[in-house]
Motif scaffolding. Structure first.
Motif, PDB file in Angstrom:
ATOM      1  N   SER A   5     -10.941 -74.494 -14.929  1.00  0.00           N
ATOM      2  CA  SER A   5      -9.631 -75.057 -15.229  1.00  0.00           C
ATOM      3  C   SER A   5      -9.182 -76.113 -14.221  1.00  0.00           C
ATOM      4  O   SER A   5      -8.227 -76.828 -14.480  1.00  0.00           O
ATOM      5  CB  SER A   5      -8.588 -73.934 -15.311  1.00  0.00           C
ATOM      6  OG  SER A   5      -8.525 -73.246 -14.081  1.00  0.00           O
ATOM      7  N   HIS A   6      -9.832 -76.222 -13.075  1.00  0.00           N
ATOM      8  CA  HIS A   6      -9.442 -77.213 -12.082  1.00  0.00           C
ATOM      9  C   HIS A   6     -10.257 -78.498 -12.185  1.00  0.00           C
ATOM     10  O   HIS A   6     -10.233 -79.328 -11.287  1.00  0.00           O
ATOM     11  CB  HIS A   6      -9.541 -76.628 -10.668  1.00  0.00           C
ATOM     12  CG  HIS A   6      -8.389 -75.750 -10.328  1.00  0.00           C
ATOM     13  ND1 HIS A   6      -8.322 -74.435 -10.732  1.00  0.00           N
ATOM     14  CD2 HIS A   6      -7.242 -75.991  -9.665  1.00  0.00           C
ATOM     15  CE1 HIS A   6      -7.193 -73.913 -10.310  1.00  0.00           C
ATOM     16  NE2 HIS A   6      -6.515 -74.830  -9.662  1.00  0.00           N
ATOM     17  N   ASN A   8     -11.072 -81.832 -14.789  1.00  0.00           N
ATOM     18  CA  ASN A   8     -10.644 -82.519 -16.002  1.00  0.00           C
ATOM     19  C   ASN A   8     -11.852 -82.849 -16.873  1.00  0.00           C
ATOM     20  O   ASN A   8     -12.985 -82.459 -16.540  1.00  0.00           O
ATOM     21  CB  ASN A   8      -9.812 -83.767 -15.666  1.00  0.00           C
ATOM     22  CG  ASN A   8     -10.612 -84.853 -14.967  1.00  0.00           C
ATOM     23  OD1 ASN A   8     -11.844 -84.830 -14.929  1.00  0.00           O
ATOM     24  ND2 ASN A   8      -9.901 -85.815 -14.392  1.00  0.00           N
ATOM     25  N   ASN A  14      -8.661 -81.508 -10.502  1.00  0.00           N
ATOM     26  CA  ASN A  14      -7.412 -81.804 -11.185  1.00  0.00           C
ATOM     27  C   ASN A  14      -6.498 -80.585 -11.091  1.00  0.00           C
ATOM     28  O   ASN A  14      -6.953 -79.454 -11.214  1.00  0.00           O
ATOM     29  CB  ASN A  14      -7.733 -82.113 -12.655  1.00  0.00           C
ATOM     30  CG  ASN A  14      -6.587 -82.726 -13.400  1.00  0.00           C
ATOM     31  OD1 ASN A  14      -5.849 -83.523 -12.872  1.00  0.00           O
ATOM     32  ND2 ASN A  14      -6.455 -82.343 -14.661  1.00  0.00           N
ATOM     33  N   ASP A  17      -2.457 -77.826 -15.597  1.00  0.00           N
ATOM     34  CA  ASP A  17      -1.157 -77.983 -16.247  1.00  0.00           C
ATOM     35  C   ASP A  17      -0.701 -76.609 -16.744  1.00  0.00           C
ATOM     36  O   ASP A  17      -1.318 -76.011 -17.623  1.00  0.00           O
ATOM     37  CB  ASP A  17      -1.268 -78.956 -17.424  1.00  0.00           C
ATOM     38  CG  ASP A  17       0.079 -79.246 -18.085  1.00  0.00           C
ATOM     39  OD1 ASP A  17       1.096 -78.611 -17.709  1.00  0.00           O
ATOM     40  OD2 ASP A  17       0.109 -80.100 -18.980  1.00  0.00           O
ATOM     41  N   THR A  19       2.445 -76.049 -17.859  1.00  0.00           N
ATOM     42  CA  THR A  19       3.686 -76.282 -18.607  1.00  0.00           C
ATOM     43  C   THR A  19       3.884 -75.293 -19.752  1.00  0.00           C
ATOM     44  O   THR A  19       4.988 -74.778 -19.948  1.00  0.00           O
ATOM     45  CB  THR A  19       3.711 -77.720 -19.169  1.00  0.00           C
ATOM     46  OG1 THR A  19       3.530 -78.638 -18.086  1.00  0.00           O
ATOM     47  CG2 THR A  19       5.017 -78.017 -19.882  1.00  0.00           C
ATOM     48  N   ASP A  20       2.833 -75.023 -20.494  1.00  0.00           N
ATOM     49  CA  ASP A  20       2.959 -74.179 -21.684  1.00  0.00           C
ATOM     50  C   ASP A  20       2.751 -72.689 -21.411  1.00  0.00           C
ATOM     51  O   ASP A  20       2.818 -71.882 -22.338  1.00  0.00           O
ATOM     52  CB  ASP A  20       1.969 -74.651 -22.752  1.00  0.00           C
ATOM     53  CG  ASP A  20       2.299 -76.046 -23.260  1.00  0.00           C
ATOM     54  OD1 ASP A  20       3.493 -76.405 -23.273  1.00  0.00           O
ATOM     55  OD2 ASP A  20       1.362 -76.777 -23.633  1.00  0.00           O
ATOM     56  N   HIS A  77       0.054 -75.146  -6.965  1.00  0.00           N
ATOM     57  CA  HIS A  77       1.362 -75.601  -7.423  1.00  0.00           C
ATOM     58  C   HIS A  77       2.437 -75.222  -6.412  1.00  0.00           C
ATOM     59  O   HIS A  77       2.346 -74.156  -5.786  1.00  0.00           O
ATOM     60  CB  HIS A  77       1.713 -74.931  -8.764  1.00  0.00           C
ATOM     61  CG  HIS A  77       0.841 -75.338  -9.880  1.00  0.00           C
ATOM     62  ND1 HIS A  77      -0.388 -74.766 -10.111  1.00  0.00           N
ATOM     63  CD2 HIS A  77       1.002 -76.279 -10.843  1.00  0.00           C
ATOM     64  CE1 HIS A  77      -0.951 -75.319 -11.163  1.00  0.00           C
ATOM     65  NE2 HIS A  77      -0.124 -76.243 -11.632  1.00  0.00           N
ATOM     66  N   THR A 109       2.381 -69.364 -12.794  1.00  0.00           N
ATOM     67  CA  THR A 109       1.082 -69.285 -12.125  1.00  0.00           C
ATOM     68  C   THR A 109       1.135 -68.218 -11.040  1.00  0.00           C
ATOM     69  O   THR A 109       2.208 -67.843 -10.586  1.00  0.00           O
ATOM     70  CB  THR A 109       0.663 -70.674 -11.576  1.00  0.00           C
ATOM     71  OG1 THR A 109      -0.677 -70.615 -11.105  1.00  0.00           O
ATOM     72  CG2 THR A 109       1.576 -71.141 -10.462  1.00  0.00           C
TER      73      THR A 109
END
Length: 161
Positions: A5-6, A8, A14, A17, A19-20, A77, A109
């Motif tokens: 997941s880190h 891209n 990366n 995200d 957000t969701d 984060h 997170t």
């Protein structure tokens, strides 16, 4: 194998995200040990260390470190921690200090890195405060003890003591 997941789509590091992701209660505990000689431990526990209250300084350093983890670890984060606790316990036979940290929040997170950073910096601060008295101290066994919440579920580490 799951995609990391880190990374891209181009395979570059990366920030994930989140957000969701749902806001849920998340908690993590970490620990570390500082091995030191009996004389140094006695100076600390009897309040006779030349640098003052070693435990108070290490406790504050650990709390501060947890709050700054996002600034130290590149892909972490910034988090609104609701609880950071650093408990320092002197142990004998063998002579060492057990450092246990707890980080908690309601967020998107986890807080594992914050708990580990708090334990690490508290241990480093103990070393820094005591190095004038003893240079051969050893920081060891920094590890995640447990975590609760999040997509990957709960984790309970093995007990080694």
């Amino acid at each position: 194998m799951n995609q990391l997941s880190h990374l891209n789509h181009a395979g570059e590091a990366n920030m994930v995200d989140v957000t969701d992701k749902a806001v849920t209660l998340r908690q993590a505990r970490a620990e570390a040990y500082l091995s030191l000689n009996e004389h140094t431990l006695t100076l600390i526990t009897e309040g006779k260390h030349p640098k003052g209250d070693v435990f108070a300084v290490a406790r504050i350093a650990g709390i501060q470190a947890a709050k700054k983890t996002w600034d130290l670890i590149p892909l972490c984060h910034p988090l609104m921690l609701s609880k950071v606790e650093v408990v320092l316990t002197p142990l004998t036979d063998p002579s060492r200090i057990h450092i246990e940290t707890l980080c908690r929040l309601s967020g998107q997170t986890g807080v594992e890195m914050e708990a580990l950073t708090a334990a690490s910096v508290a241990a480093l601060t103990l070393y820094d405060m005591c190095k004038a008295v003893q240079k051969d101290m050893v920081i060891e066994s920094i590890r995640l003890v447990e975590k609760q919440g999040g997509k990957s579920g709960d984790y309970q580490g093995k007990r080694y003591d």
